[in-house]
Scaffold this motif. Sequence first.
Motif, PDB file in Angstrom:
ATOM      1  N   GLU A   6      -7.712  -1.338  -3.857  1.00 59.67           N
ATOM      2  CA  GLU A   6      -7.658   0.077  -3.703  1.00 59.67           C
ATOM      3  C   GLU A   6      -8.750   0.843  -3.437  1.00 59.67           C
ATOM      4  N   LYS A   7     -10.093   0.371  -3.981  1.00 62.01           N
ATOM      5  CA  LYS A   7     -11.696   0.817  -3.527  1.00 62.01           C
ATOM      6  C   LYS A   7     -11.815   0.782  -2.256  1.00 62.01           C
ATOM      7  N   LEU A  34       0.718  -1.158   0.098  1.00 61.18           N
ATOM      8  CA  LEU A  34       0.122  -0.066  -0.011  1.00 61.18           C
ATOM      9  C   LEU A  34       0.748   1.154  -0.067  1.00 61.18           C
ATOM     10  N   GLU A  39      -5.302   9.270   1.960  1.00 59.28           N
ATOM     11  CA  GLU A  39      -5.471   9.321   0.539  1.00 59.28           C
ATOM     12  C   GLU A  39      -4.542   8.083  -0.018  1.00 59.28           C
ATOM     13  N   ILE A  40      -5.293   6.999  -0.575  1.00 54.10           N
ATOM     14  CA  ILE A  40      -4.414   5.979  -1.158  1.00 54.10           C
ATOM     15  C   ILE A  40      -4.177   6.403  -2.818  1.00 54.10           C
ATOM     16  N   SER A  88     -10.985   6.532   4.596  1.00 55.04           N
ATOM     17  CA  SER A  88     -11.448   7.790   4.413  1.00 55.04           C
ATOM     18  C   SER A  88     -11.613   8.725   5.800  1.00 55.04           C
ATOM     19  N   THR A 121      -6.269  -2.282   6.531  1.00 57.05           N
ATOM     20  CA  THR A 121      -5.733  -2.757   5.480  1.00 57.05           C
ATOM     21  C   THR A 121      -5.912  -4.248   5.728  1.00 57.05           C
ATOM     22  N   GLU A 140      -1.605   4.004  -4.178  1.00 56.79           N
ATOM     23  CA  GLU A 140      -1.751   2.691  -5.177  1.00 56.79           C
ATOM     24  C   GLU A 140      -1.791   1.472  -3.931  1.00 56.79           C
ATOM     25  N   TRP A 142       0.461   5.314   0.642  1.00 55.58           N
ATOM     26  CA  TRP A 142      -0.803   6.147   1.122  1.00 55.58           C
ATOM     27  C   TRP A 142      -0.082   7.423   1.650  1.00 55.58           C
ATOM     28  N   GLU A 196      -9.756   2.631   0.318  1.00 63.23           N
ATOM     29  CA  GLU A 196      -9.749   3.769   0.352  1.00 63.23           C
ATOM     30  C   GLU A 196     -11.198   4.214   1.131  1.00 63.23           C
ATOM     31  N   GLU A 197     -12.276   3.491   0.789  1.00 69.30           N
ATOM     32  CA  GLU A 197     -13.427   3.588   1.697  1.00 69.30           C
ATOM     33  C   GLU A 197     -13.050   3.383   3.007  1.00 69.30           C
ATOM     34  N   ARG A 212      -4.179  13.205   3.758  1.00 64.85           N
ATOM     35  CA  ARG A 212      -4.710  14.358   2.958  1.00 64.85           C
ATOM     36  C   ARG A 212      -5.257  15.213   3.887  1.00 64.85           C
TER      37      ARG A 212
END
Length: 285
Positions: free
Chosen positions: A181-182, A119, A194-195, A189, A144, A197, A121, A185-186, A124
């Motif tokens: 990744e999705k 990961l 912020e992800i 958040s 993760t 990769e 990251w 990221e959820e 943000r």
Amino acid sequence: MDSQEKLYSPISGYTILALCLIVLFSSILLLIGLRIPHFVFGVVLGIAFIPGFFFVNPNGSRVLVLFGKYVGTVKENGFFWVNPFYTRKKISLRARNFDSERVKVNDNIGNPIMISVILVWRVRDTFAAAFEVDDYENFVRVQTDAAVRKLAGSYPYDNFDDEQAEITLRSGLDSVNEHLEKEIEERLSIAGIEILEARIGYLAYAEEIAGAMLRRQQATAIVAARHKIVEGAVSMVEMAIAEIGKKEIVDLDDERKAAMVSNLMVVLCADKDITPVVNSGTLHH
């Protein structure tokens, strides 16, 4: 989640440092020269300003809090001064790598597998990272791991047991990594993460079934290879009989054709070298 982060513009540290030194040394000189005790307050004031100085490095930040109240975040690089009563929490804005541990989970059809994720990251939203979760770095690790376990249960390892599966962990890496990744990221958040990769770093069957799965893969490969060999051998035999009949090299009846087909198939499909038997008599002996 709406960001509550707000930028704070502190005073230049060089300006306050110059004033602090002037007040401090002037008070010391006047205290020594005039021996007036009141100048002690100037010395104390100059010393009291010192804790307010701090640096912000490139891609760094400081979250400022005054007695439990969020004041703002300093993201500008340089040397600054703020109220000495502000507590300053350092939060890096740099991109970071996280290589998770290999965990044993069950895939979509129940096979135990070993999987890990790589990961990339970064923070943000400094407000969310500082106050929405207790420890944002540990939060990244735990969430993760949970996302990887959920992902592994959503797909089969391969399509040996599920031939209808269009996407598998081994063959559909692009789609699987996008899903991973999705999912991460959820989950992250809420912490203002912020992800950049997310991808699978290691994937294999668990040790207790790895040997059996390897033998199954080898058997499947052998069957596929034999299928191609038989297809080629049939074409070659068909061509040989057709050429013999076309050029009238020898007149073959059905019995001789059957014998020739049998011998050619043995020669072409055998996995070992064939030792020929030379017939020194006629075709019938």
